[in-house]
Design a protein around this motif. Structure first.
Motif, PDB file in Angstrom:
ATOM      1  N   GLU A  29       0.771  -1.108  -0.073  1.00  0.00           N
ATOM      2  CA  GLU A  29       0.222  -0.020  -0.001  1.00  0.00           C
ATOM      3  C   GLU A  29       1.004   1.122   0.116  1.00  0.00           C
ATOM      4  N   THR A  30       1.685   1.213   0.916  1.00  0.00           N
ATOM      5  CA  THR A  30       2.671   2.551   0.843  1.00  0.00           C
ATOM      6  C   THR A  30       3.376   2.725  -0.199  1.00  0.00           C
ATOM      7  N   GLN A  31       4.032   1.899  -1.027  1.00  0.00           N
ATOM      8  CA  GLN A  31       4.845   1.933  -2.117  1.00  0.00           C
ATOM      9  C   GLN A  31       3.926   2.264  -3.271  1.00  0.00           C
ATOM     10  N   PHE A  32       2.756   1.347  -3.466  1.00  0.00           N
ATOM     11  CA  PHE A  32       1.571   1.673  -4.269  1.00  0.00           C
ATOM     12  C   PHE A  32       1.254   3.158  -4.458  1.00  0.00           C
ATOM     13  N   ALA A  33       0.690   3.539  -3.034  1.00  0.00           N
ATOM     14  CA  ALA A  33       0.193   4.879  -3.193  1.00  0.00           C
ATOM     15  C   ALA A  33       1.184   6.194  -3.451  1.00  0.00           C
ATOM     16  N   GLY A  34       2.353   5.759  -3.182  1.00  0.00           N
ATOM     17  CA  GLY A  34       3.389   6.884  -3.442  1.00  0.00           C
ATOM     18  C   GLY A  34       3.505   7.113  -4.792  1.00  0.00           C
ATOM     19  N   TYR A  35       3.309   6.072  -5.670  1.00  0.00           N
ATOM     20  CA  TYR A  35       3.462   6.148  -7.056  1.00  0.00           C
ATOM     21  C   TYR A  35       2.094   6.520  -7.580  1.00  0.00           C
ATOM     22  N   TRP A  36       1.072   5.668  -7.468  1.00  0.00           N
ATOM     23  CA  TRP A  36      -0.014   5.977  -8.124  1.00  0.00           C
ATOM     24  C   TRP A  36      -1.070   6.965  -7.675  1.00  0.00           C
ATOM     25  N   TYR A  37      -0.777   7.452  -6.417  1.00  0.00           N
ATOM     26  CA  TYR A  37      -1.830   8.525  -5.960  1.00  0.00           C
ATOM     27  C   TYR A  37      -1.109   9.855  -5.869  1.00  0.00           C
ATOM     28  N   GLN A  38      -0.221  10.246  -6.792  1.00  0.00           N
ATOM     29  CA  GLN A  38       0.201  11.546  -6.920  1.00  0.00           C
ATOM     30  C   GLN A  38      -0.354  12.477  -7.906  1.00  0.00           C
ATOM     31  N   GLY A  39      -1.503  12.062  -8.296  1.00  0.00           N
ATOM     32  CA  GLY A  39      -2.462  12.980  -9.203  1.00  0.00           C
ATOM     33  C   GLY A  39      -1.855  13.083 -10.771  1.00  0.00           C
ATOM     34  N   LYS A  40      -1.301  12.113 -11.084  1.00  0.00           N
ATOM     35  CA  LYS A  40      -0.899  11.988 -12.531  1.00  0.00           C
ATOM     36  C   LYS A  40      -1.242  10.854 -12.916  1.00  0.00           C
ATOM     37  N   ALA A  41      -1.178  10.478 -14.362  1.00  0.00           N
ATOM     38  CA  ALA A  41      -1.519   9.150 -15.039  1.00  0.00           C
ATOM     39  C   ALA A  41       0.120   8.928 -15.771  1.00  0.00           C
ATOM     40  N   GLU A  42       0.031   7.718 -15.908  1.00  0.00           N
ATOM     41  CA  GLU A  42       1.400   7.093 -16.462  1.00  0.00           C
ATOM     42  C   GLU A  42       1.292   6.979 -17.998  1.00  0.00           C
ATOM     43  N   ILE A  43       1.970   7.647 -18.895  1.00  0.00           N
ATOM     44  CA  ILE A  43       1.734   7.565 -20.445  1.00  0.00           C
ATOM     45  C   ILE A  43       2.995   7.017 -20.917  1.00  0.00           C
ATOM     46  N   ASN A  44       2.434   5.828 -21.366  1.00  0.00           N
ATOM     47  CA  ASN A  44       3.533   5.102 -22.352  1.00  0.00           C
ATOM     48  C   ASN A  44       3.358   5.135 -23.594  1.00  0.00           C
ATOM     49  N   VAL A  45       4.331   5.212 -24.617  1.00  0.00           N
ATOM     50  CA  VAL A  45       4.272   5.533 -25.968  1.00  0.00           C
ATOM     51  C   VAL A  45       5.052   4.497 -26.404  1.00  0.00           C
ATOM     52  N   PHE A  46       4.432   3.422 -27.652  1.00  0.00           N
ATOM     53  CA  PHE A  46       5.200   2.260 -28.159  1.00  0.00           C
ATOM     54  C   PHE A  46       5.319   2.562 -29.659  1.00  0.00           C
ATOM     55  N   ASP A  47       6.421   2.136 -30.053  1.00  0.00           N
ATOM     56  CA  ASP A  47       6.595   1.854 -31.679  1.00  0.00           C
ATOM     57  C   ASP A  47       5.754   0.592 -31.938  1.00  0.00           C
ATOM     58  N   LEU A  48       4.692   0.805 -32.729  1.00  0.00           N
ATOM     59  CA  LEU A  48       3.873  -0.089 -33.219  1.00  0.00           C
ATOM     60  C   LEU A  48       4.344  -0.678 -34.503  1.00  0.00           C
ATOM     61  N   GLN A  49       4.245  -2.035 -34.532  1.00  0.00           N
ATOM     62  CA  GLN A  49       4.481  -3.006 -35.881  1.00  0.00           C
ATOM     63  C   GLN A  49       3.289  -3.687 -36.149  1.00  0.00           C
ATOM     64  N   GLN A  50       2.064  -3.253 -36.545  1.00  0.00           N
ATOM     65  CA  GLN A  50       0.846  -3.890 -36.485  1.00  0.00           C
ATOM     66  C   GLN A  50       0.585  -4.782 -37.820  1.00  0.00           C
ATOM     67  N   SER A  51       0.633  -6.135 -37.777  1.00  0.00           N
ATOM     68  CA  SER A  51       0.105  -6.848 -38.651  1.00  0.00           C
ATOM     69  C   SER A  51      -1.242  -6.910 -39.024  1.00  0.00           C
ATOM     70  N   ARG A  52      -1.434  -6.607 -40.454  1.00  0.00           N
ATOM     71  CA  ARG A  52      -2.840  -6.378 -40.819  1.00  0.00           C
ATOM     72  C   ARG A  52      -3.144  -6.562 -42.377  1.00  0.00           C
ATOM     73  N   TYR A  53      -3.881  -7.463 -42.688  1.00  0.00           N
ATOM     74  CA  TYR A  53      -4.007  -7.722 -44.103  1.00  0.00           C
ATOM     75  C   TYR A  53      -2.675  -8.356 -44.748  1.00  0.00           C
ATOM     76  N   GLY A  54      -1.995  -9.077 -43.990  1.00  0.00           N
ATOM     77  CA  GLY A  54      -1.014  -9.886 -44.562  1.00  0.00           C
ATOM     78  C   GLY A  54       0.307  -8.908 -44.587  1.00  0.00           C
TER      79      GLY A  54
END
Length: 294
Positions: A29-54
């Motif tokens: 709880e202490t560890q989790f709250a210190g990170y996740w309850y700071q009033g911000k979201a965690e934004i992760n951006v990924f380089d995507l290689q999406q297979s579609r229609y072959g």
């Protein structure tokens, strides 16, 4: 999401771990709250290689993780959780988007998964949408009375508007369980509901499938969860950091079609930032997208 609500979260942190008679083991709880309850979201951006229609299409995927108060009864985000604490359930939410082109027209998908932080129950709600120039498709799962009540809407005649019940955990809940603690991911043979995005791409029936889940250490404080579905010839591996906050570093989806053709989709994280993005909706903040690689 407003600052005053997040301020309330920080004030009421001691109450969260006591909001129910059962609490997930493995969530510090202490560890989790210190990170996740700071009033911000965690934004992760990924380089995507999406297979579609072959073919493999370059694009971007974004995973946004944030905590919020969720209504147990209505299964929606509570506007004023302080007015009804008995109905409030603390969840970690994943909003995940994919954007890529198929020739002249774009594809956009969005997935939302709401997973309880302290209650050891299935995610009460998942939604998924696929939009492109041909039309739209939308799926929603609500967990009620021991089953998922699934509704599907599609512009395809063969898929149409349908309702069904499913008795299994959803594959896409695994992303949130990893963020809570990878040890919460159930191992071995089990029934899972395959990815809602994959189900729409593959145009297969929405139903629980037999799957085998395993974990492997990769070195450099990294590990991966692998899920294999033999019946539908699908495999997904999710790579993550082995230490808190168990950041998602990438994933790979492999689907072997009935003709033997294999479609492989990969996403590799390029950037991550903590941000109260909902307070940055003016034009002056648009350069922040460049910082994120978008």
């Amino acid at each position: 999401m407003k600052n005053k609500l997040f301020g309330l979260f920080l004030v009421m942190i001691p109450l969260f771990s006591a909001c129910g008679s059962s609490s997930r083991e493995g969530v510090d709880e202490t560890q989790f709250a210190g990170y996740w309850y700071q009033g911000k979201a965690e934004i992760n951006v990924f380089d995507l290689q999406q297979s579609r229609y072959g073919e493999v299409r370059g694009g971007k995927a974004v995973m946004i993780f944030v905590t919020e108060d969720f209504s147990r009864k209505k299964q929606v985000k509570l506007d004023k959780p302080e007015d009804n604490r008995a109905d409030a359930q603390k969840v970690i939410k994943l909003n995940m988007t994919r954007e890529f082109l198929t020739g002249v027209y774009p594809y956009n998908t969005m997935l939302s998964v709401f997973t309880p932080i302290y209650d050891e129950v299935h995610s009460p709600k998942l939604t998924a949408s696929v939009t492109e120039w041909c039309g739209q498709a939308f799926t929603q799962l609500n967990f009620k009375n021991g089953n998922y009540h699934a509704k599907q809407f599609s512009y395809f005649e063969s898929e149409g508007d349908t309702e069904t019940k499913l008795n299994a955990m959803a594959e896409e809940e695994l992303f949130n369980l990893i963020r809570l603690n990878p040890d919460l991911v159930p191992m071995g043979n089990q029934k899972l509901i395959p990815s809602l995005i994959f189900q729409r791409f593959a145009h297969i029936p929405l139903k629980a499938e037999q799957a085998t889940t395993s974990k492997k250490e990769l070195g450099s404080n990294q590990a991966e969860i692998e899920v294999v579905y033999n019946e539908i010839s699908r495999k997904i591996t999710i790579r993550y950091q082995q230490f808190f906050p168990y950041e998602i570093l990438g994933f790979t989806e492999t689907w072997t079609k009935t003709n033997g053709q294999q479609e492989v989709t990969t996403a590799t994280r390029s950037t991550m930032q903590m941000m109260d993005y909902w307070n940055k909706n003016e034009k002056v903040y648009e350069p922040l997208r460049k910082d994120l690689g978008l």
